[in-house]
Scaffold this active site. Structure first.
Site, short mmCIF file in Angstrom:
data_model
loop_
_atom_site.label_atom_id
_atom_site.label_comp_id
_atom_site.label_asym_id
_atom_site.label_seq_id
_atom_site.Cartn_x
_atom_site.Cartn_y
_atom_site.Cartn_z
N ARG A 36 7.20 -13.81 6.30
CA ARG A 36 7.55 -13.13 5.05
C ARG A 36 8.44 -13.98 4.14
O ARG A 36 8.70 -13.60 3.00
CB ARG A 36 8.30 -11.84 5.35
CG ARG A 36 7.45 -10.76 5.92
CD ARG A 36 8.19 -9.44 5.82
NE ARG A 36 7.47 -8.38 6.48
CZ ARG A 36 6.47 -7.71 5.92
NH1 ARG A 36 6.08 -7.99 4.70
NH2 ARG A 36 5.86 -6.76 6.59
N ASP B 251 0.81 -1.22 0.00
CA ASP B 251 0.00 0.00 0.00
C ASP B 251 0.85 1.28 0.00
O ASP B 251 0.53 2.25 -0.70
CB ASP B 251 -0.88 -0.04 1.26
CG ASP B 251 -2.16 0.72 1.04
OD1 ASP B 251 -2.86 0.40 0.06
OD2 ASP B 251 -2.43 1.63 1.83
N GLU C 44 -1.36 -8.59 14.82
CA GLU C 44 -0.49 -7.66 15.57
C GLU C 44 -1.06 -6.25 15.66
O GLU C 44 -0.78 -5.51 16.60
CB GLU C 44 0.91 -7.60 14.92
CG GLU C 44 0.86 -7.05 13.50
CD GLU C 44 2.21 -7.02 12.79
OE1 GLU C 44 3.25 -7.27 13.41
OE2 GLU C 44 2.19 -6.75 11.57
N ARG D 208 0.22 -19.93 27.13
CA ARG D 208 1.54 -19.62 26.58
C ARG D 208 1.35 -18.73 25.35
O ARG D 208 0.27 -18.73 24.74
CB ARG D 208 2.26 -20.90 26.13
CG ARG D 208 2.74 -21.77 27.25
CD ARG D 208 3.96 -21.13 27.93
NE ARG D 208 4.60 -22.05 28.87
CZ ARG D 208 4.20 -22.27 30.12
NH1 ARG D 208 3.13 -21.66 30.59
NH2 ARG D 208 4.85 -23.10 30.91
N ASP E 25 -0.38 -9.19 3.60
CA ASP E 25 -1.60 -8.81 4.34
C ASP E 25 -2.88 -8.83 3.51
O ASP E 25 -3.97 -8.73 4.06
CB ASP E 25 -1.46 -7.39 4.91
CG ASP E 25 -0.41 -7.33 6.02
OD1 ASP E 25 -0.02 -8.39 6.52
OD2 ASP E 25 -0.01 -6.21 6.36
N ARG F 14 -2.59 -26.89 27.12
CA ARG F 14 -2.31 -25.46 27.09
C ARG F 14 -3.18 -24.71 26.10
O ARG F 14 -3.60 -25.26 25.08
CB ARG F 14 -0.85 -25.21 26.69
CG ARG F 14 0.09 -25.46 27.82
CD ARG F 14 1.53 -25.23 27.42
NE ARG F 14 2.37 -25.39 28.61
CZ ARG F 14 3.64 -25.74 28.60
NH1 ARG F 14 4.25 -25.97 27.44
NH2 ARG F 14 4.32 -25.85 29.71
P1 ADP Z 1 4.55 -1.27 1.60
O1 ADP Z 1 4.69 -0.87 0.17
O2 ADP Z 1 4.88 -2.71 1.82
O3 ADP Z 1 3.21 -0.86 2.18
P2 ADP Z 1 5.83 0.96 3.00
O4 ADP Z 1 4.59 1.49 3.60
O5 ADP Z 1 7.06 0.95 3.84
O6 ADP Z 1 5.68 -0.52 2.44
O7 ADP Z 1 6.12 1.85 1.68
C1 ADP Z 1 7.27 1.61 0.89
C2 ADP Z 1 7.86 2.93 0.48
O8 ADP Z 1 6.90 3.65 -0.33
C3 ADP Z 1 8.18 3.90 1.61
O9 ADP Z 1 9.45 3.66 2.18
C4 ADP Z 1 8.14 5.24 0.90
O10 ADP Z 1 9.34 5.46 0.19
C5 ADP Z 1 6.99 5.04 -0.09
N1 ADP Z 1 5.73 5.54 0.49
C6 ADP Z 1 5.02 5.00 1.51
N2 ADP Z 1 3.92 5.72 1.79
C7 ADP Z 1 3.93 6.76 0.93
C8 ADP Z 1 3.06 7.89 0.72
N3 ADP Z 1 1.96 8.07 1.47
N4 ADP Z 1 3.40 8.76 -0.25
C9 ADP Z 1 4.50 8.58 -1.00
N5 ADP Z 1 5.36 7.54 -0.85
C10 ADP Z 1 5.09 6.65 0.10
#
Ligand code: ADP
Length: 322
Positions: free
Chosen positions: A253, A103, A222, A244, A127, A162
């Site tokens: 991952r 995302d 989490e 536990r 996810d 458990r």
């Molecule tokens: P994922 O892509 O797995 O959700 P991240 O949220 O860490 O992982 O996003 C990956 C990279 O994308 C970040 O390190 C950043 O460089 C960029 N990024 C994340 N969110 C934004 C945003 N709202 N706007 C612009 N770039 C973003």
């Protein structure tokens, strides 16, 4: 035409097969293919490599990503960093950037689109929390890993009478937790989307204990709570069982991509070719009800995927509540 590929953000099993399928499909269709290391950071640092038919060989059965990935908050926060990334792509003669990520990476691609960079996003996240696709790359392997781990924990739980509280990934989404609960027959689940009735759960566990059932499993996402917090809650409820905890962590991952993730990787690669053939850009390529679908990045960014209410409702009731 030159296509660049990055893997960005959280890694997920299936990224390597996708790099392999996509590179070869692009080469077969006459495109030149570049890979930048470590997501947006690697573009910023000009860490690029030509991807060839041969240097993507052998990737189908390997977890992780040969391109590497990173979190690069400066890209999100500093417009001059994004401007620099755009300039590097233009100086390298890149016509299309393919972003394989979750995302956050999608939001980054949307920002680049606004600067005039042509992008395609391929959804990769364990996810399964991205709008515009039924499945994200890596979710099948992650669920298989969780299932395997919980099955093993159940063996030892049964030996000792458990209850195990098992924490799985999922910051904003209970997708992994609910599906893992179904696959492993867990007695309870804690997810961000709904409140768990702790008193009712405690009664159910107590009843199981009194019936002589030798184990109980609770799955916690989490993003809702830690396994320790749930254990502390239940310890005050006299459930009978010894309690536990187990935090599965980053094993979720990794691992050899399972069949369904390889198939999804293939479909996302072919979806990219379909987009190119139709001159469609700035979309997320997804799979819905078995079909390849394109969702404009703007729409994908502005909408949220929700967890199936049907699954949440029926997991413990066994009732058909649509
Ligand atoms: P994922 O892509 O797995 O959700 P991240 O949220 O860490 O992982 O996003 C990956 C990279 O994308 C970040 O390190 C950043 O460089 C960029 N990024 C994340 N969110 C934004 C945003 N709202 N706007 C612009 N770039 C973003």
């Amino acid at each position: 035409m030159k296509v660049a590929i990055i893997t960005s953000g959280g890694d997920s099993p299936g990224m390597n097969p996708l790099i392999r399928y996509l590179t070869r499909a692009l080469i077969e269709n006459g495109y030149e293919v570049l890979g930048y290391k470590n997501g947006y950071k690697g573009i910023y640092n000009r860490e690029r490599h030509t991807l060839t038919y041969d240097n993507v060989a052998g990737l189908l059965k390997i977890g992780g990503t040969i391109l590497g990935t990173s979190r690069f908050p400066e890209f999100k926060e500093d417009p001059s960093v994004r401007e620099h990334v755009k300039n590097v792509l233009s100086e390298d003669g890149v016509d299309l950037l393919v972003v394989i990520g979750g995302d956050g990476s999608l939001r980054g691609a949307y920002d680049l689109q606004k600067l005039g960079v042509k992008c395609i996003v391929l959804p990769a996240s364990i996810d399964n929390d991205m709008y515009g696709t039924d499945e994200t790359l890596g979710m099948h392997t992650a669920l298989t890993t969780i299932q395997d781990a919980v099955d093993k924990i159940k063996d030892t739980a049964s030996s000792h009478d458990r209850t195990f509280i098992i924490e799985v990934m999922g910051h904003r989404s209970g997708f992994l937790a609910v599906n893992a609960a179904i696959a492993t027959g867990a007695e309870g689940v804690f997810i961000p989307e709904v409140e768990t009735d702790v008193e009712e759960l405690a009664k159910r566990l107590r009843k199981r204990y009194e019936e002589g059932r030798r184990n109980s499993i609770i799955i916690v996402a989490e993003g809702k709570a830690s396994a320790k917090e749930v254990a502390d809650l239940l310890k005050s409820k006299n459930i009978g069982y010894d309690i536990r905890i187990s935090v599965l962590g980053h094993i979720q991952r990794g691992g050899i991509p399972v069949f369904h993730d390889r198939l999804l990787a293939f479909r996302l690669a072919m979806g990219t070719l379909k987009a190119l053939s139709q001159n469609v850009f700035n979309v997320l390529v997804g799979v819905k009800k078995g079909d390849i679908v394109f969702t404009p990045l703007e729409k994908a960014v502005k909408n949220r995927k929700t967890l199936s209410q049907f699954l949440i409702n029926s997991v413990y009731t066994f009732k058909w509540e649509d």
